[in-house]
Structure formats: structure tokens, C-alpha cells
Design an enzyme around this catalytic site. Structure first.
Site, short mmCIF file in Angstrom:
data_model
loop_
_atom_site.label_atom_id
_atom_site.label_comp_id
_atom_site.label_asym_id
_atom_site.label_seq_id
_atom_site.Cartn_x
_atom_site.Cartn_y
_atom_site.Cartn_z
N ASP A 1 0.84 -1.20 0.00
CA ASP A 1 0.00 0.00 0.00
C ASP A 1 0.88 1.25 0.00
O ASP A 1 0.60 2.24 -0.69
CB ASP A 1 -0.91 -0.02 1.23
N HIS B 1 -4.64 -3.29 6.57
CA HIS B 1 -4.45 -3.58 5.14
C HIS B 1 -5.81 -4.01 4.59
O HIS B 1 -6.09 -5.18 4.39
CB HIS B 1 -3.42 -4.69 4.93
P1 NAX Z 1 -2.33 -18.24 -3.63
O1 NAX Z 1 -3.70 -18.81 -3.41
O2 NAX Z 1 -1.74 -18.24 -4.99
O3 NAX Z 1 -1.30 -19.03 -2.69
C1 NAX Z 1 -1.54 -19.27 -1.36
C2 NAX Z 1 -0.81 -20.54 -0.98
O4 NAX Z 1 -0.95 -20.71 0.42
C3 NAX Z 1 -1.39 -21.79 -1.65
O5 NAX Z 1 -0.36 -22.54 -2.25
C4 NAX Z 1 -2.02 -22.53 -0.48
O6 NAX Z 1 -2.03 -23.94 -0.65
C5 NAX Z 1 -1.14 -22.08 0.67
N1 NAX Z 1 -1.69 -22.30 2.00
C6 NAX Z 1 -2.98 -22.25 2.41
N2 NAX Z 1 -3.08 -22.55 3.71
C7 NAX Z 1 -1.81 -22.78 4.15
C8 NAX Z 1 -1.28 -23.16 5.40
N3 NAX Z 1 -2.06 -23.37 6.47
N4 NAX Z 1 0.06 -23.33 5.49
C9 NAX Z 1 0.85 -23.15 4.42
N5 NAX Z 1 0.39 -22.82 3.20
C10 NAX Z 1 -0.92 -22.63 3.07
O7 NAX Z 1 -2.37 -16.79 -2.98
P2 NAX Z 1 -1.37 -15.57 -3.18
O8 NAX Z 1 -1.82 -14.76 -4.32
O9 NAX Z 1 0.01 -16.08 -3.16
O10 NAX Z 1 -1.70 -14.70 -1.87
C11 NAX Z 1 -1.36 -15.16 -0.59
C12 NAX Z 1 -1.96 -14.29 0.49
O11 NAX Z 1 -1.45 -12.96 0.42
C13 NAX Z 1 -3.49 -14.13 0.39
O12 NAX Z 1 -4.03 -14.25 1.70
C14 NAX Z 1 -3.66 -12.71 -0.10
O13 NAX Z 1 -4.90 -12.17 0.28
C15 NAX Z 1 -2.50 -12.04 0.60
N6 NAX Z 1 -2.08 -10.72 0.11
C16 NAX Z 1 -1.69 -9.81 1.02
C17 NAX Z 1 -1.19 -8.57 0.67
C18 NAX Z 1 -0.74 -7.59 1.69
O14 NAX Z 1 -0.37 -6.49 1.29
N7 NAX Z 1 -0.77 -7.90 2.99
C19 NAX Z 1 -1.09 -8.17 -0.76
C20 NAX Z 1 -1.12 -9.32 -1.69
C21 NAX Z 1 -2.06 -10.43 -1.31
O15 NAX Z 1 -3.35 -10.09 -1.68
#
Ligand code: NAX
Length: 333
Positions: free
Chosen positions: A159, A187
Site C-alpha cells: 500500500d 491492510h
Molecule cells: P495463492 O492462493 O496463490 O497461494 C496461497 C498458498 O498458500 C497456496 O499454495 C495454499 O495452498 C497455501 N496455504 C494455504 N493454507 C496454508 C497453510 N495453512 N500453510 C501453508 N500454506 C498454506 O495466494 P497468493 O496470491 O500467493 O496470496 C497469498 C496471500 O497474500 C493471500 O491471503 C492474499 O490475500 C494475501 N495478500 C496480502 C497482501 C498484503 O499487502 N498484505 C497483498 C497481496 C495479497 O493479496
């Protein structure tokens, strides 16, 4: 060359990790002379995908990467960590209520916080990215009572970078000529991008952002809305959430924790609120302006807060208090 450090990335088979791991492994975050053992955690069904990520990391033939450890086991993933980047979380599915999403994430971050407590070094630096990032971070911190709360932070640097870049584009200068924007709060779309303390370097001198932009209506309206809604705009266009920019922001955030912020500059990150700093309720992970030196952060002190900012800072705090209280009810506290 120093001893390797152990760095965990969770959600390692996901799209953010795919952009992130190369930057970490080649030395952008922990330094060009710091060998790394990369530990990659994902859930069991993703292990075959993770194997492919491991192969690609090996194929990069990077000098700093001493070992890559893929796993679906927390006791393996969290062992002896120097840094943990918690990206994986439960995504929102169609028809899923906000409360149910929070409940699922409280379970994940309680478990990972407990694993940090049991297996990681007490000096570990923990960055939470998975949403809802602030509250997930708070739950992890509370579940690891012997690790200082100051070691936990959540990502609002994306952000921050978005705000910086919007101002830079408006002024026709590189993003590096814009400093000291602030993201306050959650966020989420209630976050408050504040440019009252921001400086823009134009023709060699630092101007107050409002004097550089010369459009108060834009800065107090469209600019704020654009930064608040940027994640949704990327999803709408790409049909996927921000990944490249999120990975860049994670690298910026962790590099600053490791090596410090430049003199005279501050950055935004979600940290544990205490001492009623800037009138923010205690016991939240709230995004503040901070400066970092010797791997520890401190609040930037003494910034004047006007009524416009106060209202927006309180609104995002209110959302975080509600989120925390709901999350704590799931913890049974
Ligand atoms: P993806 O769905 O591509 O990847 C997430 C991965 O996490 C998957 O491989 C899934 O199997 C794994 N996962 C789920 N539960 C798990 C657990 N208990 N232990 C280990 N791995 C686990 O998502 P992606 O685009 O990579 O985003 C990941 C996260 O970042 C999401 O929650 C998203 O909302 C968040 N974000 C946060 C941002 C921020 O600024 N704080 C910005 C970017 C993003 O939106």
C-alpha cells in the site's frame, strides 16, 4: 561468507511466493553475502507443485542458496528460523462469510504462532502477508508469548509503495523522489494513505507533497480511494490478485527490517500498538510510520495529526478492534 540463515516462506506453492522466492534466494533481501537455507511450507495437496518450485530454484544455480527444504510439516518448517514470511492463508471462497474466513485463519495463525514458539529462534523476525494480515499477525504474536511482540509485523508496504508511486506519477518524477508517505491502520479498504508528511523532490529541492501536486481535491479524494481500492482494481484486470508487486513489497519490508531504513526516511508497516501511540488503541497490529535501525523498529514520533487524518485513522482502528475481538472470541479468550 557468514553462516547460512534459515528463512521460511509459507504458501510457497502460491503465486506471490513464485515471484518472491527468486528475490530472496539471490540476495535482494538479506544481503549479497548472506547464504540462505530456504524452507518452503505449503499444505499436503500442494507438495507436488512445491517440488516444481524446488526444481526451479535449483536450476537458478544461485551462489547464496545453500539448501531448499520443502515440507508440509510445521515442526520441520519452523525449526531454528531466523526469518519467517507467512504468505499462505485461507482464501475467501464464493459465499463464504467474513466471519468464517476469519475463523479459518485464526486456526492457521494460532497453529503457526505456536510452532514459532516451540521451534523457532527467539530472535526470529516474522512478517505476515496472508489476509486478513493485521489480525492474522496479532494471533500469531499472541500464540508465541516468548517471542517479543516487536518481532512481528504485517505487510502494508505494498500500500505504501502504491501511494508513493501514485504521487510520483502525478508529479512526473521517479518513485524514489517521493518519501515519507504513511499508511495508517488496516491492510483493507479502510486504510488511510496519508501524504501530509510526504516530501517530493522536484528540481533538486524537497517540496511538501501538497505543494508539489498542487491539487488538494485529488490528494484528499481520488488519490486515497485509488490506493485503498488498488488491490481490487488489479484483481478486476488480471483476474488474479497482486503478486509481482506484493513480492517486491515483501522484499522491501524484510530488507528494511534486516538492514534498516535510510536516514531521514520512514516506511509503513503493521506493528504492535502500545502506549496509545498516535491515539491508536493498544493491542492491535496497526500500520504506523516507523524507522528501523539495528533490526529494531521505532515509531516515528511527533508528527502533527490534523482533523482530516484523525477521523480516517480512527475509522480504520475501529475496524481492527472489531476484527481483533471477533478473532479473540474464536481463540476462546
Ligand atoms: P495463492 O492462493 O496463490 O497461494 C496461497 C498458498 O498458500 C497456496 O499454495 C495454499 O495452498 C497455501 N496455504 C494455504 N493454507 C496454508 C497453510 N495453512 N500453510 C501453508 N500454506 C498454506 O495466494 P497468493 O496470491 O500467493 O496470496 C497469498 C496471500 O497474500 C493471500 O491471503 C492474499 O490475500 C494475501 N495478500 C496480502 C497482501 C498484503 O499487502 N498484505 C497483498 C497481496 C495479497 O493479496
Amino acid at each position: 561468507m557468514s553462516e547460512p540463515i534459515r528463512v521460511l516462506v509459507t504458501g510457497a506453492a502460491g503465486q506471490i511466493a513464485y515471484s518472491l522466492l527468486f528475490g530472496i534466494a539471490k540476495g535482494d533481501v538479506f544481503g549479497a553475502n548472506q547464504p540462505i537455507i530456504l524452507v518452503l511450507l505449503d499444505i499436503t495437496p500442494m507438495l507436488p507443485v512445491l517440488e516444481g518450485v524446488v526444481m526451479e530454484l535449483q536450476d537458478c544455480a544461485l551462489p547464496l542458496l545453500k539448501e531448499v527444504i520443502p515440507t508440509d510439516k510445521e515442526e520441520v518448517a519452523f525449526k531454528d528460523l531466523d526469518a519467517a514470511i507467512l504468505v499462505g492463508s485461507m482464501p475467501r471462497r464464493d459465499g463464504m462469510e467474513r466471519k468464517d474466513l476469519l475463523k479459518a485463519n485464526v486456526a492457521i495463525f494460532k497453529s503457526q504462532g505456536t510452532a514459532l514458539e516451540n521451534y523457532a529462534k527467539k530472535t526470529v523476525k516474522v512478517l505476515v502477508v496472508g489476509n486478513p494480515a493485521n489480525t492474522n499477525c496479532l494471533i500469531a504474536a499472541k500464540s508465541a508469548p516468548s517471542i517479543p511482540k516487536e518481532n512481528f509485523s504485517c505487510l502494508t508496504r505494498l500500500d505504501h509503495n502504491r501511494a508513493r508511486s501514485q504521487v510520483a506519477m502525478r508529479c512526473g518524477v521517479p518513485a524514489t523522489h517521493v518519501k515519507n508517505v504513511i499508511i495508517w491502520g488496516n491492510h483493507s479498504s479502510t486504510q488511510y494513505p496519508d501524504v501530509y508528511h510526504c516530501k517530493v523532490n522536484m528540481a533538486g529541492s524537497d517540496l511538501a507533497c501538497f505543494d508539489a501536486v498542487k491539487d488538494d481535491t485529488w490528494l484528499k479524494g481520488e488519490f486515497i480511494a485509488t490506493v485503498q481500492q488498488r488491490g481490487a482494481a488489479v484483481i478486476k484486470a488480471r483476474k488474479l490478485s497482486s503478486a509481482m508487486s506484493a513480492a517486491k513489497a515483501i522484499c522491501d519490508h524484510m530488507r528494511d527490517i534486516w538492514s534498516g531504513t535510510p536516514e531521514g526516511e520512514f516506511i509503513s508497516m503493521g506493528v504492535y500498538s502500545k502506549g496509545n501511540a498516535y491515539g491508536v488503541p493498544d493491542d492491535l497490529i496497526y500500520s504506523f510510520p516507523v524507522q528501523i535501525k539495528g533490526q529494531s523498529w521505532k515509531f516515528v514520533e511527533g508528527l502533527a495529526i490534523n482533523d482530516f487524518s484523525r477521523g480516517k485513522m480512527d475509522e480504520t482502528a475501529k475496524e481492527l478492534v472489531e476484527e481483533r475481538d471477533t478473532a479473540m472470541s474464536f481463540l476462546g479468550v
